[in-house]
Design an enzyme around this catalytic site. Structure first.
Site: not given
Length: 461
Positions: A338-340
């Site tokens: 997720e994301c990072g």
């Protein structure tokens, strides 16, 4: 539904807008409660990751999120009761302005909505800078905007000790039933700094524990702590379905999941971790910065969000870990990113200065910085599959200044208010990787699909 009555002393600290001092005052009050020998639980309304870190890592209070977009009302009550069960008092920190909810045009998913769902008394933090008599209609509007506002008290922030007793007398005379529960003077030594994703991390603020202890010392002099405790104990018993909301699905045997957690990967919902463990996961934490390779005997991998752009050089320099992760995923290990964590899987990633660094190389793309938030807020993920399984719509959240030239197209992210939508997420029978953050109580089928994929992969080895 078979709801139980749970006695949970509780209050919410809310404000008219962001930047009014909610987090600082919440941390200070939690510290005061701890120093009194109480066991406080804290809850952040909304999808925020960082505020709960201040509550838990620095003060040592148990901290979770309460979010009425992610989870249904009954589940929110269940999570409050579940996580407050072994604590003496619960302090809920509001989000944004008290009534600000979805799309800025609804009170759904607002702090007010959470207070209504959980029947929690509310204390407004009123920023008094530049206000005197105008404070009365200002507060009156918030108290009366909804008949069930639940606003029972107010704390004056940034007011002089000389002005406080006069304003307290006026407010309590003009707004009967609203208790003035103290004030916070102008404080220059207890400011929480900001950065591009909100507050900085707790460990980055020098002498933070000492600052909060200093703040707690001030608050014991200026707040009506006994009044706050009395209001919390006036909260009615919470009706929660403790049986119907408890997770019943379980893996056939324990599933060993590697979870990235360090200064670069620090955004995760503790309720997600707890739910995975209830479902049969054995979580093994590791650091993509400091460890040389993945832990042994994993059946799945979780790469959470965080600040990889701040540690791109260190992540890139750890070539053995990048190789370990790439080989594990090329070998078929199920994963979520997720994301990072999604950015870390890219071929390369820019840092804050625009320098590009090699990353894990699982996703053929580049992560890069943008000048502003391009996609942020709540979304509903539609039209895709999780680990090859249909799960139905998934509530999620995006908030990122970095973007990718290969965001994926497996799902459509649709804003809950308005018509805006976009494609996102790489998804297959093996894994999911993209910018949206998921809260598993919003759709538990996602967590079940992930653990089932891990079990099935183990059986194939």
């Amino acid at each position: 539904m078979n709801s139980e009555k749970k006695v949970i002393p509780r209050i919410m600290l809310a404000a008219a807008r962001s930047g009014s001092g909610k987090t600082l005052l919440t941390c200070g009050i939690l510290q005061v409660l701890k120093e009194r020998g109480l066991r406080p639980a804290s809850f952040k309304c909304g999808p925020d990751y960082i505020d709960p870190m201040f509550h838990s890592r620095v003060i040592g209070a148990k901290s979770r999120n309460l979010d009425t977009f992610f989870a249904g009302e009954e589940t929110v009550r269940y999570l409050l009761a579940k996580n407050a069960a072994d604590c003496d008092i619960s302090v809920l920190e509001g989000v944004m302005g008290y009534y600000d909810g979805l799309g800025g045009i609804s009170d759904k998913a607002s702090a007010y909505h959470v207070a209504s769902v959980t029947d929690t008394p509310v204390v407004m933090i009123a920023d008094c800078r530049g206000l005197s008599l105008s404070l009365i209609p200002y507060l009156k509007g918030f108290v009366e905007y909804r008949r069930d506002s639940r606003i029972r008290g107010v704390i004056f922030n940034r007011i002089s000790p000389m002005m406080y007793p006069r304003m307290k007398e006026l407010v309590e005379k003009e707004l009967p039933g609203l208790r003035v529960l103290g004030y916070v003077p102008m404080l220059t030594d207890c400011v929480l700094e900001s950065r591009h994703l909100g507050l900085v991390m707790p460990e980055e603020i020098r002498d933070l524990r000492e600052k909060l202890q200093q703040l707690a010392g001030e608050l014991t002099k200026t707040l009506d702590v006994e009044g706050l405790l009395a209001l919390a104990h006036e909260a009615p018993p919470l009706l929660a379905d403790m049986q119907g909301c408890r997770e019943s699905w379980h893996t056939q045997k324990p599933v060993r999941i590697g979870v990235a957690r360090d200064e670069a990967f620090c955004f995760f919902y503790q309720d997600n971790m707890d739910l995975l463990e209830e479902m049969g996961a054995s979580l093994v934490y590791f650091s993509p910065i400091h460890d040389r390779k993945l832990p042994d005997h994993l059946q799945g991998l979780m790469l959470n969000g965080g600040y990889p752009e701040l540690y791109a050089r260190q992540l890139s320099a750890n070539t053995s870990m990048r190789t370990s992760i790439r080989e594990a995923l090329e070998g078929g290990m199920p994963y979520t990113a997720e994301c990072g964590g999604f950015l870390y899987l890219h071929r390369e990633l820019e840092d804050m200065d625009g320098n590009s660094w090699p990353m894990a190389g699982v996703i053929d793309g580049k992560g890069y910085r943008t000048p502003r938030l391009s996609r942020f807020g709540y979304v509903t993920l539609e039209e895709g599959c999780c680990f090859g399984r249909q799960t139905g719509p998934i509530p999620a959240h995006e908030f990122h200044y970095f973007d990718s030239d290969n965001c994926g197209e497996a799902f459509t992210a649709r804003k809950p208010a308005g018509s805006r939508s976009w494609k996102c997420i790489h998804s297959s029978g093996q894994g999911m990787a993209g910018f949206p953050h998921l809260y598993y109580y919003g759709n538990r089928k996602v967590a079940r699909a992930f653990l089932s994929a891990c079990e099935e992969w183990e059986e194939r080895l």
